[in-house]
Structures are given as structure tokens and as C-alpha cells.
Design a protein around this motif. Sequence first.
Motif, PDB file in Angstrom:
ATOM      1  N   ALA A 219      55.312 -16.418 -10.931  1.00  0.00           N
ATOM      2  CA  ALA A 219      55.726 -16.386 -12.344  1.00  0.00           C
ATOM      3  C   ALA A 219      54.546 -16.748 -13.231  1.00  0.00           C
ATOM      4  CB  ALA A 219      56.893 -17.346 -12.575  1.00  0.00           C
ATOM      5  N   HIS A 220      54.261 -15.909 -14.216  1.00  0.00           N
ATOM      6  CA  HIS A 220      53.126 -16.137 -15.122  1.00  0.00           C
ATOM      7  C   HIS A 220      53.543 -16.194 -16.593  1.00  0.00           C
ATOM      8  CE1 HIS A 220      49.857 -15.549 -12.113  1.00  0.00           C
ATOM      9  NE2 HIS A 220      50.806 -14.847 -11.488  1.00  0.00           N
ATOM     10  N   GLY A 221      54.757 -15.787 -16.905  1.00  0.00           N
ATOM     11  CA  GLY A 221      55.184 -15.749 -18.306  1.00  0.00           C
ATOM     12  C   GLY A 221      55.595 -17.107 -18.840  1.00  0.00           C
ATOM     13  N   PHE A 222      54.919 -17.576 -19.888  1.00  0.00           N
ATOM     14  CA  PHE A 222      55.272 -18.810 -20.587  1.00  0.00           C
ATOM     15  C   PHE A 222      55.224 -20.021 -19.670  1.00  0.00           C
ATOM     16  CE2 PHE A 222      57.797 -15.138 -22.009  1.00  0.00           C
ATOM     17  CZ  PHE A 222      57.161 -14.914 -23.221  1.00  0.00           C
ATOM     18  N   VAL A 223      54.229 -20.006 -18.786  1.00  0.00           N
ATOM     19  CA  VAL A 223      53.981 -21.133 -17.891  1.00  0.00           C
ATOM     20  C   VAL A 223      52.626 -21.723 -18.277  1.00  0.00           C
ATOM     21  CG1 VAL A 223      53.671 -21.854 -15.487  1.00  0.00           C
ATOM     22  CG2 VAL A 223      55.273 -20.009 -16.052  1.00  0.00           C
ATOM     23  N   PRO A 224      52.537 -23.047 -18.441  1.00  0.00           N
ATOM     24  CA  PRO A 224      51.247 -23.647 -18.796  1.00  0.00           C
ATOM     25  C   PRO A 224      50.136 -23.247 -17.843  1.00  0.00           C
ATOM     26  CG  PRO A 224      53.009 -25.273 -18.980  1.00  0.00           C
ATOM     27  CD  PRO A 224      53.618 -24.042 -18.360  1.00  0.00           C
ATOM     28  N   LYS A 225      48.982 -22.898 -18.387  1.00  0.00           N
ATOM     29  CA  LYS A 225      47.780 -22.510 -17.661  1.00  0.00           C
ATOM     30  C   LYS A 225      47.903 -21.138 -16.994  1.00  0.00           C
ATOM     31  CE  LYS A 225      46.365 -27.291 -16.788  1.00  0.00           C
ATOM     32  NZ  LYS A 225      45.993 -28.300 -15.764  1.00  0.00           N
ATOM     33  N   ARG A 226      48.949 -20.380 -17.348  1.00  0.00           N
ATOM     34  CA  ARG A 226      49.076 -19.002 -16.866  1.00  0.00           C
ATOM     35  C   ARG A 226      49.305 -18.105 -18.081  1.00  0.00           C
ATOM     36  NH1 ARG A 226      53.273 -19.827 -11.725  1.00  0.00           N
ATOM     37  NH2 ARG A 226      52.412 -21.846 -11.060  1.00  0.00           N
ATOM     38  N   SER A 227      48.974 -16.826 -17.941  1.00  0.00           N
ATOM     39  CA  SER A 227      49.049 -15.918 -19.090  1.00  0.00           C
ATOM     40  C   SER A 227      49.143 -14.481 -18.598  1.00  0.00           C
ATOM     41  CB  SER A 227      47.806 -16.090 -19.974  1.00  0.00           C
ATOM     42  OG  SER A 227      46.646 -15.694 -19.246  1.00  0.00           O
ATOM     43  N   THR A 314      64.636 -19.251 -17.577  1.00  0.00           N
ATOM     44  CA  THR A 314      64.655 -18.062 -16.718  1.00  0.00           C
ATOM     45  C   THR A 314      63.667 -18.205 -15.562  1.00  0.00           C
ATOM     46  OG1 THR A 314      63.065 -16.954 -18.189  1.00  0.00           O
ATOM     47  CG2 THR A 314      65.401 -16.519 -18.559  1.00  0.00           C
ATOM     48  N   ASN A 315      62.532 -18.881 -15.814  1.00  0.00           N
ATOM     49  CA  ASN A 315      61.569 -19.090 -14.728  1.00  0.00           C
ATOM     50  C   ASN A 315      62.160 -19.964 -13.625  1.00  0.00           C
ATOM     51  OD1 ASN A 315      59.469 -17.513 -15.691  1.00  0.00           O
ATOM     52  ND2 ASN A 315      58.570 -19.177 -16.886  1.00  0.00           N
ATOM     53  N   ILE A 316      62.914 -20.999 -14.019  1.00  0.00           N
ATOM     54  CA  ILE A 316      63.562 -21.857 -13.016  1.00  0.00           C
ATOM     55  C   ILE A 316      64.667 -21.091 -12.311  1.00  0.00           C
ATOM     56  CG2 ILE A 316      64.900 -23.974 -12.694  1.00  0.00           C
ATOM     57  CD1 ILE A 316      63.461 -25.124 -15.149  1.00  0.00           C
ATOM     58  N   LEU A 317      65.427 -20.332 -13.096  1.00  0.00           N
ATOM     59  CA  LEU A 317      66.542 -19.577 -12.534  1.00  0.00           C
ATOM     60  C   LEU A 317      66.061 -18.488 -11.584  1.00  0.00           C
ATOM     61  CD1 LEU A 317      69.675 -19.561 -12.927  1.00  0.00           C
ATOM     62  CD2 LEU A 317      69.329 -17.679 -14.508  1.00  0.00           C
ATOM     63  N   CYS A 318      64.852 -17.953 -11.833  1.00  0.00           N
ATOM     64  CA  CYS A 318      64.335 -16.840 -11.026  1.00  0.00           C
ATOM     65  C   CYS A 318      63.484 -17.306  -9.837  1.00  0.00           C
ATOM     66  CB  CYS A 318      63.506 -15.901 -11.902  1.00  0.00           C
ATOM     67  SG  CYS A 318      64.487 -14.906 -13.043  1.00  0.00           S
ATOM     68  N   ARG A 319      63.488 -18.605  -9.569  1.00  0.00           N
ATOM     69  CA  ARG A 319      62.681 -19.079  -8.433  1.00  0.00           C
ATOM     70  C   ARG A 319      63.130 -18.444  -7.116  1.00  0.00           C
ATOM     71  NH1 ARG A 319      62.557 -25.544  -8.942  1.00  0.00           N
ATOM     72  NH2 ARG A 319      64.802 -25.147  -9.110  1.00  0.00           N
TER      73      ARG A 319
END
Length: 518
Positions: A219-227, A314-319
Amino acid sequence: MAERLTRQQLYDRIRETSKEEYILSEMKRLGFWNPEGELPKLSEKLIEEKGGLRKELNQLMDKQRQFRDKERMLKEMRQKRMKEALARRAETKERQERLRQEKAEKWAEKKSKEIVYLGKGVSAGLSDKVYNEEKLKQNGLPIFKEAIDLANAMEIDLGELRFLAYHRTTARTSHYKRFYIPKKSGGKRLISAPMPRLKKAQYWILHNILYKMDIHEAAHGFVPKRSIISNAQGHLGSAVVINVDMKDFFPSVTFRRVKGLFKGLGYSQQIATVLALLCTEANTDEIELDGELFFVSKGERFLPQGAPTSPALTNILCRKLDKRFKGMVDKLGWKYTRYADDLTFSSHSTKDVSRVLWQTKKLIEDEGFVLHPDKVHVMRKGSRQEVTGIVVNEKLSVSRKKLKQFRTVLHKIEQTGTTKGLCWGNGHLLQTIKGYANYVNMVNPTKGAVLLERVQGILAKPELQAELAKYVKEKAAEKQQKVSVVEEKTVQAESTTDGLDAEVRQQTKENTWWDIFA
């Protein structure tokens, strides 16, 4: 010495019995008749019996007189019953009022310490305060025994927390400002931007709960240090790149799923319900009636596109989804990344393309999402391969066609000194060209530096500076006017429901996360 009776008392005694009986009783009392002596003669017994009969006769005559006057008797009976009924009614009213006051005091005390109801259809489980302390500590999350603890952690009172989380089917105020922005593929996208007070609560949830959870490496969307850069780098130089989108991504994450997510983190039903309500909203229609604006919600609540908590949730839900896709690509020798609802698969071999597409559709449906049939792209080597708008054929770059168009816009502004008749992106031209130049600089610093220098030269012109300043001032005034109207309605709603503080809060200036979709 016996007390001497008055004349009236003598008359009353005689009236109760008879004259002869009274004289006989007085003779016995005064000692003129010895009760232990000889038995009384017949005449004496007759006197006593006569007195008793006369007494009974008087009573019967009184009853007879009453029966003769039926109306008076009925009236007296009604009056007596009415008097008794009024007394009972007053006693019942007093008892009920006392009970009502006691109940109201207990309810007010309970409301000041607990949240017991948050609207129809969403209040189930608010009485359940059982939480998993071990799981919360394992995840490094704050522990809340009751809703008052959550309110204290957010530095708001319980009444404001209740107001922000309350689900209303019809209301005079809304916690969201709704507007549309154009999509790249055409059409328009609804953005629901939270108002300052709710936004503050959502940012608290984001930083103190959601950002503490581990996110899958894909996951790269809206995660700190990822873009978008880190999302695209893994697909450089691939023989084939597959992009797929999930349809109605945020709306498909409903209130129930969000509540279940917080419950799965270890929180009680009560806390999970409050947090889920703070992070979701229902579809809302604005209806004007008699000059007054009403907000009418319909359907189930879901993640609003515009809330700062939505992407993280959504990032947590999509783990689990990310884990399943990672397992799939590892077996096939492919690569996988996800940026929000944009899924990308790539490989140095063109084998298994059909298998990847089939399994992708199946896994997406298994996890409760829907594959967008119109947004499935298979890009092979030799054609332009893009990942979240970045070309990944050989090196990270921006579309040549779009760069050429951008340079043309800059050239026209430099030549004419005006922005009339020109367009780029959404918003004022002088703002959007600066934003795009920064974007190019992020992807390709060499080309971006040249473009930034040209943009800075354009923005340094006095006439263009005045134009931009005027635009910013007008937009700020328009925005403040809309915020003031909504805040005024919010204050009125608070004063009529939970009596919250009537303070007007300033609109914050944080950058909006949905700018990536513009």
C-alpha cells in the motif's frame, strides 16, 4: 365529683336514647339505683328496651328522609366520590411528577457521563463497554473504558462528541461541505469535506489510532513516507503492466465495516460505534423548504471521500486484500502495489496475464469490493506504460504530450503577460501551473527545475501577482461566508440539542488529500 353537663349536652343524651332511659342511667350513676340489688322490674326493662328501639327508629327515620330526597342523596354521593377522586388524582400527579423529576435527574446525570443513544439504526451496542485490553496494548493504541474517556483524550466535552457523532435523518446543519471536482476520465467526483470541528476530531483519530497500525508494504496511497513515486518505482522496465480500479471504493466501505474494523482493533462496541460514526456519513440531499435549508440523509453511512480518515481506514481494511494479492504474485513471479483503489501488477514476462486478471476479479469480490469494468488496462512493452499517472517504461517520467501542452501554456503567458483564454487543471491558472511544475519536479527533478524557474518568473510579474491576489481574496471571502452560515446553523443546532458552547471556529488551512484526483 362528676362533671356537670350543660343543658345542650343533656338534650343530646336524651335524644340519643330516651328520657326514661337517661333518667334510669343517671339514677344508677348517682347511686339511687343499686345495680347489685334486686333485679329491675319489668317496667325498668321496658324503659331500656324502649330507649334502644327509639334509637334504632331515629336512625331508620334519618335514612328514610335521605331516600325520600334521591337527588340530594345522589348529589352528596357524587360530591363525595368527586372529592375522593380529586384527592387521588392530586396524589397520583404529585407522585408522577416526583418520579419524573427523579428520572430526569438520573437521565441528565447519565447523559453527562455516558452516551446512550446516537440515532436510529446506529445505536446498537452502545451499552457494551467490554474491550480487549491485551489487543489494544499489542497494537499500541490508546485505551478508552467509556465514551467520556475518548472525549477527554480529544480535548472536547461529552456533549460535543455526541453532537459530532449523532446520526440525524433530517437536520438543519451538516458536518460536511459538499462540492464536485472534475475527473480525469470525465464526469465529476463528489467531495465531502468535513467542517473544522469534525475535521479536528478526525485528525485526532488519524494520528492517535489509524497511523499507529501497520500497513501492508504494497500500500502506497496516503501512507507516511510513501507516494505515487514509490508506487511506480517497482514497476519500471516491465514487459507488461496491468492497472485495475475498484468501483465506488469509498462508498463500498460502510458504517458496519468501519465499526467492525475498530472492534477488531480491540475497542468496545460503544467506542467502536462512536469512532465509526465520526468517520462516516450518509448520502445527503439539500432541500429548501419555506426559505430554510434542510439536510436529509438517505441510505447507510459510508466513508466520505474528503475526510482525512478515509484513506487510512481503507488501507487497514485492505490489509487482507493486499496480503492475498502479494501471495498470488509471489507464486507467479509478478509484482503488486496499490494506491487507494488503483491496483497495479507487473512482470518481466507476458505469461499468466489472463490468470492474473481472473484471480484479481475474484479476490476483489471476495473482499467485498467490485472491479470497475471500464478501468482495466493491460500495457505491454512498446506502448506507454503508466502507473498512477507516471510513465514507467524505462525511467520515471511524465507524459511527453502533457509536458508539451504545459510548455505551450507557459509560453503564451510569457508572451502575452495575461492568463485570459488559457486553462490548466482546476482552479486559477497561476496556482495550477505552479502545482504541476512541482509535480514534474517530484517525478523528474531535471525537467522540473527548468519548469519551476519559468513559473517563478511568471509569478513575479506585478500584473499577474495582482490578479492572483484578487482571486485569492475573493475565494477566501466566499469561503468564509459559507463557513459562517454553516457554523451559525451549527451553533443554533447545538443550543437546541445538547447545549454545546456557541463558539465560532476558524476554517483550517490544511492541504486537502483529494488534490491527487484533480
